[in-house]
Design an enzyme around this catalytic site. Structure first.
Site, PDB file in Angstrom:
ATOM      1  N   CYS A   1      17.017 -22.138  60.946  1.00  0.00           N
ATOM      2  CA  CYS A   1      18.236 -22.777  60.644  1.00  0.00           C
ATOM      3  C   CYS A   1      19.103 -22.193  59.934  1.00  0.00           C
ATOM      4  O   CYS A   1      18.749 -22.318  58.676  1.00  0.00           O
ATOM      5  CB  CYS A   1      17.178 -24.204  60.260  1.00  0.00           C
ATOM      6  SG  CYS A   1      18.487 -25.552  60.026  1.00  0.00           S
TER       7      CYS A   1
ATOM      8  N   CYS B   1      22.570  -7.764  51.608  1.00  0.00           N
ATOM      9  CA  CYS B   1      23.301  -8.285  50.470  1.00  0.00           C
ATOM     10  C   CYS B   1      22.471  -9.354  49.796  1.00  0.00           C
ATOM     11  O   CYS B   1      22.890  -9.743  48.658  1.00  0.00           O
ATOM     12  CB  CYS B   1      24.699  -8.697  51.026  1.00  0.00           C
ATOM     13  SG  CYS B   1      24.764 -10.284  51.771  1.00  0.00           S
TER      14      CYS B   1
ATOM     15  N   CYS C   1      28.426  -9.473  54.402  1.00  0.00           N
ATOM     16  CA  CYS C   1      28.167  -7.737  54.386  1.00  0.00           C
ATOM     17  C   CYS C   1      28.398  -7.312  55.919  1.00  0.00           C
ATOM     18  O   CYS C   1      28.691  -6.103  55.958  1.00  0.00           O
ATOM     19  CB  CYS C   1      27.057  -7.414  53.877  1.00  0.00           C
ATOM     20  SG  CYS C   1      25.478  -7.875  54.661  1.00  0.00           S
TER      21      CYS C   1
END
Length: 135
Positions: A120, A100, A51
């Site tokens: 991570c 999103c 997005c």
């Protein structure tokens, strides 16, 4: 952050690469040391590949040795959300794009810096925008 983005599964499949779809929409993980941003040291901003939301700044990226890009904190706290993940018989904290809902990776309490966190993140969940020199 903008309005939450809602798309059908078919729309996501059409817009994302198969690898991005597997990670961002199905909570997969790219193999370690294979992502394009693992060893990226350029200055800039990492955005959500689905997005475009700004997620992590290059000045918070560090070499964790884990095989995935690692960051000490989000660039825009409101653009990243976390929730408990009990998949695979263990407890982890999942990191997602707030705009999103895309899966980005996980956060662990073993990072450097003042907060001790290591975000991570899968490279394929990210797009990198390098800083441009101003004139």
């Amino acid at each position: 952050m903008g309005e939450p983005i809602e798309k059908s599964d078919a729309e996501w499949r059409e817009e994302l690469t198969p690898e991005q779809y597997e990670v961002l929409r199905r909570k997969g993980t790219e193999p370690p040391f294979t992502g394009k941003y693992v060893h990226n040291h350029d200055d800039g901003m990492y955005h959500c590949a689905a997005c475009g939301a700004a997620l992590f700044a290059s000045d918070t990226k560090f070499e964790s040795g884990t095989g995935w890009p690692s960051f000490t904190s989000p660039a825009v706290a409101d653009n990243v959300i976390t929730e408990d993940d009990f998949a695979h018989g263990m407890h982890r904290i999942e990191v997602m794009c707030a705009q999103c809902g895309g899966h980005l990776g996980h956060v662990f309490p073993d990072g450097p810096g003042p907060n001790g966190l290591r975000y991570c993140i899968n490279s394929c969940s990210l797009d990198f925008a390098p800083e441009t020199a101003s004139s």
